[in-house]
Design a protein around this motif. Structure first.
Motif, PDB file in Angstrom:
ATOM      1  N   LEU A 112      11.024  -0.526 -12.409  1.00  0.00           N
ATOM      2  CA  LEU A 112      10.984  -1.930 -12.834  1.00  0.00           C
ATOM      3  C   LEU A 112      10.969  -2.090 -14.349  1.00  0.00           C
ATOM      4  O   LEU A 112      11.412  -3.108 -14.878  1.00  0.00           O
ATOM      5  CB  LEU A 112       9.757  -2.623 -12.244  1.00  0.00           C
ATOM      6  CG  LEU A 112       9.679  -2.689 -10.715  1.00  0.00           C
ATOM      7  CD1 LEU A 112       8.344  -3.294 -10.281  1.00  0.00           C
ATOM      8  CD2 LEU A 112      10.840  -3.506 -10.155  1.00  0.00           C
ATOM      9  N   GLY A 113      10.434  -1.121 -15.043  1.00  0.00           N
ATOM     10  CA  GLY A 113      10.333  -1.238 -16.494  1.00  0.00           C
ATOM     11  C   GLY A 113       9.637  -0.041 -17.096  1.00  0.00           C
ATOM     12  O   GLY A 113       9.187   0.869 -16.393  1.00  0.00           O
ATOM     13  N   GLN A 114       9.536  -0.070 -18.425  1.00  0.00           N
ATOM     14  CA  GLN A 114       8.908   1.037 -19.143  1.00  0.00           C
ATOM     15  C   GLN A 114       8.248   0.510 -20.399  1.00  0.00           C
ATOM     16  O   GLN A 114       8.712  -0.459 -20.999  1.00  0.00           O
ATOM     17  CB  GLN A 114       9.954   2.100 -19.494  1.00  0.00           C
ATOM     18  CG  GLN A 114       9.368   3.352 -20.109  1.00  0.00           C
ATOM     19  CD  GLN A 114      10.369   4.498 -20.127  1.00  0.00           C
ATOM     20  OE1 GLN A 114      11.393   4.448 -19.453  1.00  0.00           O
ATOM     21  NE2 GLN A 114      10.075   5.528 -20.893  1.00  0.00           N
ATOM     22  N   VAL A 142       4.292  -3.918  -4.096  1.00  0.00           N
ATOM     23  CA  VAL A 142       3.361  -3.675  -5.203  1.00  0.00           C
ATOM     24  C   VAL A 142       4.150  -3.151  -6.402  1.00  0.00           C
ATOM     25  O   VAL A 142       5.286  -2.693  -6.267  1.00  0.00           O
ATOM     26  CB  VAL A 142       2.260  -2.661  -4.813  1.00  0.00           C
ATOM     27  CG1 VAL A 142       1.313  -3.247  -3.781  1.00  0.00           C
ATOM     28  CG2 VAL A 142       2.864  -1.349  -4.323  1.00  0.00           C
ATOM     29  N   ALA A 143       3.526  -3.240  -7.574  1.00  0.00           N
ATOM     30  CA  ALA A 143       4.074  -2.643  -8.795  1.00  0.00           C
ATOM     31  C   ALA A 143       3.141  -1.509  -9.193  1.00  0.00           C
ATOM     32  O   ALA A 143       1.937  -1.725  -9.364  1.00  0.00           O
ATOM     33  CB  ALA A 143       4.175  -3.685  -9.906  1.00  0.00           C
ATOM     34  N   ILE A 144       3.684  -0.310  -9.336  1.00  0.00           N
ATOM     35  CA  ILE A 144       2.871   0.879  -9.614  1.00  0.00           C
ATOM     36  C   ILE A 144       3.153   1.363 -11.031  1.00  0.00           C
ATOM     37  O   ILE A 144       4.282   1.736 -11.365  1.00  0.00           O
ATOM     38  CB  ILE A 144       3.158   1.990  -8.589  1.00  0.00           C
ATOM     39  CG1 ILE A 144       2.816   1.487  -7.183  1.00  0.00           C
ATOM     40  CG2 ILE A 144       2.363   3.246  -8.913  1.00  0.00           C
ATOM     41  CD1 ILE A 144       3.126   2.460  -6.077  1.00  0.00           C
ATOM     42  N   LYS A 145       2.131   1.311 -11.854  1.00  0.00           N
ATOM     43  CA  LYS A 145       2.251   1.731 -13.250  1.00  0.00           C
ATOM     44  C   LYS A 145       1.805   3.182 -13.379  1.00  0.00           C
ATOM     45  O   LYS A 145       0.634   3.502 -13.196  1.00  0.00           O
ATOM     46  CB  LYS A 145       1.419   0.819 -14.148  1.00  0.00           C
ATOM     47  CG  LYS A 145       1.536   1.159 -15.624  1.00  0.00           C
ATOM     48  CD  LYS A 145       1.061   0.019 -16.505  1.00  0.00           C
ATOM     49  CE  LYS A 145      -0.433  -0.129 -16.533  1.00  0.00           C
ATOM     50  NZ  LYS A 145      -0.872  -1.080 -17.563  1.00  0.00           N
ATOM     51  N   MET A 146       2.739   4.076 -13.667  1.00  0.00           N
ATOM     52  CA  MET A 146       2.436   5.484 -13.863  1.00  0.00           C
ATOM     53  C   MET A 146       2.051   5.705 -15.321  1.00  0.00           C
ATOM     54  O   MET A 146       2.818   5.380 -16.233  1.00  0.00           O
ATOM     55  CB  MET A 146       3.647   6.361 -13.505  1.00  0.00           C
ATOM     56  CG  MET A 146       4.101   6.231 -12.061  1.00  0.00           C
ATOM     57  SD  MET A 146       2.813   6.653 -10.854  1.00  0.00           S
ATOM     58  CE  MET A 146       2.425   8.335 -11.326  1.00  0.00           C
ATOM     59  N   LEU A 147       0.872   6.249 -15.555  1.00  0.00           N
ATOM     60  CA  LEU A 147       0.355   6.430 -16.904  1.00  0.00           C
ATOM     61  C   LEU A 147       0.697   7.823 -17.397  1.00  0.00           C
ATOM     62  O   LEU A 147       0.047   8.812 -17.031  1.00  0.00           O
ATOM     63  CB  LEU A 147      -1.158   6.201 -16.921  1.00  0.00           C
ATOM     64  CG  LEU A 147      -1.617   4.876 -16.294  1.00  0.00           C
ATOM     65  CD1 LEU A 147      -3.127   4.764 -16.325  1.00  0.00           C
ATOM     66  CD2 LEU A 147      -0.978   3.702 -17.030  1.00  0.00           C
ATOM     67  N   THR A 148       1.726   7.922 -18.200  1.00  0.00           N
ATOM     68  CA  THR A 148       2.186   9.225 -18.691  1.00  0.00           C
ATOM     69  C   THR A 148       1.943   9.415 -20.176  1.00  0.00           C
ATOM     70  O   THR A 148       2.055  10.517 -20.681  1.00  0.00           O
ATOM     71  CB  THR A 148       3.691   9.400 -18.414  1.00  0.00           C
ATOM     72  OG1 THR A 148       4.417   8.315 -19.017  1.00  0.00           O
ATOM     73  CG2 THR A 148       3.960   9.401 -16.927  1.00  0.00           C
TER      74      THR A 148
END
Length: 379
Positions: free
Chosen positions: A63-65, A82-88
């Motif tokens: 969805l985005g970055q 849902v929107a899942i934000k991966m914390l990298t």
């Protein structure tokens, strides 16, 4: 000695370095695990990394970055999106910002704050699971570069969105057990649901303080360039408080009303860059310029647009004491423009150079990670 250096000291130095990095990783995991065990009443669900992979279909739809990492579209077992934000990003791997977001947004229940459904902390894999916002962020709907038919809001709708954001901030400041300072208000962090109702998101920079604290202690400035209150740059302007969020909200209002970003990188000099001064001059003249087929037209400012601009200028007053509280801002937004007094001229309009005064380190997303005190130079 040369042989000892190559065969003994060099490998030893490598082992020490690797041990230090391993210790940092283990310490980070321990900090997060300790926090999660202490959250006995934590409402969001904890998911494993395997669950996250299943929800996103192996991260199929992005969805985005941002500076934190990437956001993917996911689906829960009962077919809820849902929107899942991966914390990298490395700063999240320290655990502090992850704890910050879970502890802050996990206890908030408000119609204008995005809901945290769950989270993942599986070794060094960390993610946040939010309710899905089908209309994305506010920034793609308000700036002049987006002129398509699906990227326009009426002034009535803009006022409704501004009211929703103001109510969300007022709740953070006064409606929770602890005072929550958001520190990162900008169009990109305002998400819109299927009815275009605004919701605050991304609480990585937020801080919790006791309600009776009239000011807060903060050693490092936080926020995004263009929305940061002056007192976060130099304490000579005043103490850090909830009025920092008021300032950022004022900049947001000016962008919503004018349809352009508050900082124009194409401008040739500082007077052109300082957007609030441009707004102020248009209010004084009660006209706004529009370029149409190479003709310069002057059109009277709409009353609702004028109201947003006037409230925005009140919110960005240089001294925190001169800015209204968010509850007062709500009252102003709900009232009539005739009841508003014209705000004073923006202070920074008297300066010919602003940018060289501030010394900062900036990430790709525009967030400030460190900033020096430039009080003497400004004064």
């Amino acid at each position: 000695f040369a042989v000892l250096g190559r065969c003994v000291f060099a490998p030893l130095a490598i082992y020490v370095f690797l041990f230090h990095k391993l210790y940092q990783l283990i310490s980070s995991v321990d900090i997060v695990e300790k926090f999660l065990r202490n959250q006995q009443t934590l409402v969001p669900t904890r998911y494993s990394y395997t669950d996250i992979i299943a929800m996103t279909g192996h991260f199929k739809e992005k969805l985005g970055q941002g500076g934190f990492g990437s956001v993917f579209k996911g689906r829960l077992l009962w077919d809820r999106l849902v929107a899942i934000k991966m914390l990298t990003n490395s700063k999240y791997n320290t655990g502090e910002d992850f704890i910050n977001e879970v502890s802050t947004i996990g206890r908030i229940h408000h119609i204008n704050v995005v809901k945290l459904i769950g989270f993942c902390s599986d070794g060094m894999q960390r993610a946040l699971v939010y309710e899905y916002m089908p209309n994305g962020s506010l920034d793609k709907f308000i700036f002049s570069s987006n002129k398509g038919p699906n990227h326009k809001f009426s002034l009535d709708k803009l006022t409704d969105i501004a009211l929703g954001v103001a109510r969300g901030l007022d709740y953070l400041h006064k409606g929770c057990d602890m005072q929550i300072l958001y520190f990162d208000i900008k169009p990109h962090n305002i998400l819109l649901d299927h009815n275009f109702n605004p919701k605050l998101s991304d609480f990585g920079l937020a801080k919790l303080y006791p309600k009776n604290n009239s000011w807060v202690s903060l050693s490092v400035a936080r926020g995004t360039i263009g929305y940061i209150a002056p007192e976060l740059i130099s304490r000579s302007f005043g103490v850090i408080s909830h009025k920092c969020d008021v300032y950022s909200f004022g900049m947001l209002l000016l962008e919503m009303a004018g349809g352009r970003r508050n900082s124009d990188p194409r401008a040739e000099n500082t007077s052109q860059v300082y957007y609030p001064l441009w707004i102020y001059d248009k209010l004084i003249n009660n006209t706004i310029e529009h370029d149409t087929v190479q003709m310069d037209l002057r059109i009277a400012i709409n009353e609702k647009e004028k109201k947003l601009c006037m409230i925005g200028l009140w919110c960005i007053q240089i001294r925190p004491l001169d800015r209204p509280s968010m509850s007062k801002v709500i009252e102003m937004l709900e009232g009539d423009v005739s009841s508003l007094q014209m705000p004073p001229k923006p202070f920074f309009s008297e300066l010919t150079q602003i940018t060289p005064v501030v010394s900062y380190l900036k990430t790709d997303s525009g967030e400030i990670t460190m900033i020096s005190d430039a009080a003497d130079e400004i004064n």
